[in-house]
Write a protein that holds these residues in place. Sequence first.
Motif, PDB file in Angstrom:
ATOM      1  N   TYR A  44     -21.030  -9.402   8.783  1.00 16.25           N
ATOM      2  CA  TYR A  44     -21.356 -10.578   7.962  1.00 16.25           C
ATOM      3  C   TYR A  44     -21.706 -10.151   6.544  1.00 16.25           C
ATOM      4  O   TYR A  44     -21.218 -10.740   5.570  1.00 16.25           O
ATOM      5  N   ASP A  93     -16.086 -12.594  15.358  1.00 16.73           N
ATOM      6  CA  ASP A  93     -16.698 -13.922  15.456  1.00 16.73           C
ATOM      7  C   ASP A  93     -18.208 -13.885  15.720  1.00 16.73           C
ATOM      8  O   ASP A  93     -18.812 -14.938  15.947  1.00 16.73           O
ATOM      9  N   GLU A 105     -21.894 -14.265  15.273  1.00 16.63           N
ATOM     10  CA  GLU A 105     -22.712 -14.997  14.314  1.00 16.63           C
ATOM     11  C   GLU A 105     -23.886 -14.138  13.860  1.00 16.63           C
ATOM     12  O   GLU A 105     -24.494 -13.421  14.646  1.00 16.63           O
ATOM     13  N   SER A 106     -24.186 -14.241  12.594  1.00 23.58           N
ATOM     14  CA  SER A 106     -25.239 -13.440  11.980  1.00 23.58           C
ATOM     15  C   SER A 106     -26.436 -14.315  11.648  1.00 23.58           C
ATOM     16  O   SER A 106     -26.289 -15.501  11.361  1.00 23.58           O
ATOM     17  N   THR A 112     -20.909 -17.083  10.671  1.00 18.57           N
ATOM     18  CA  THR A 112     -19.901 -16.131  11.104  1.00 18.57           C
ATOM     19  C   THR A 112     -19.346 -15.376   9.892  1.00 18.57           C
ATOM     20  O   THR A 112     -19.401 -15.876   8.764  1.00 18.57           O
ATOM     21  N   CYS A 158     -16.791 -17.580   8.063  1.00 22.42           N
ATOM     22  CA  CYS A 158     -17.421 -18.632   7.257  1.00 22.42           C
ATOM     23  C   CYS A 158     -18.001 -18.047   5.972  1.00 22.42           C
ATOM     24  O   CYS A 158     -17.857 -18.623   4.891  1.00 22.42           O
ATOM     25  N   ALA A 174     -10.356 -13.288  14.231  1.00 20.22           N
ATOM     26  CA  ALA A 174     -11.387 -14.286  13.934  1.00 20.22           C
ATOM     27  C   ALA A 174     -10.808 -15.680  14.153  1.00 20.22           C
ATOM     28  O   ALA A 174      -9.660 -15.955  13.808  1.00 20.22           O
ATOM     29  N   GLU A 190     -19.901 -22.514  12.583  1.00 18.94           N
ATOM     30  CA  GLU A 190     -21.098 -21.673  12.585  1.00 18.94           C
ATOM     31  C   GLU A 190     -22.262 -22.430  13.225  1.00 18.94           C
ATOM     32  O   GLU A 190     -22.087 -23.543  13.712  1.00 18.94           O
TER      33      GLU A 190
END
Length: 143
Positions: free
Chosen positions: A47, A69, A71-72, A79, A82, A101, A107
């Motif tokens: 990220y 993919d 999420e952070s 993501t 994003c 991805a 997100e």
Amino acid sequence: MNRRQQKKLARRLVMAVMFGEADEVDALLRAGADPDGRDADSTTPLYAASVHGATDMVRRLLAAGASPDAESGRGDQGTPLCGAACWGHTGTVRVLLDHGADPNLREDHGTGLTPLQWARNGPHPETVEVLLAAGARPQETTG
């Protein structure tokens, strides 16, 4: 490697990515840093690289096994796709898409914006075109 060591390596990896220290990133990955590890703020290295448009770092992390993919953050980041789309980092968007991805993944655990929404809000028309070509669904941009 114990949990404390893993946390330390993860923190160092995120910092090395953010400062563009490619040799340090490579050394940390060789030392066993988890490419999906998180720093104290729950930021993933991928990220951090994606938001900064550090395409070379993104490639390194994906080659080391980072999930495109993942999420952070704790609901305040999102993501990698994003993050890259939000800032119009089209090269980074392409690399993430090439590594699987999901162009339609929202997100915030599925409740937030899509990469296409972020790119359109930018506005980043080139990034929008790349996402659409990769299968981003325009109907997913409402809501």
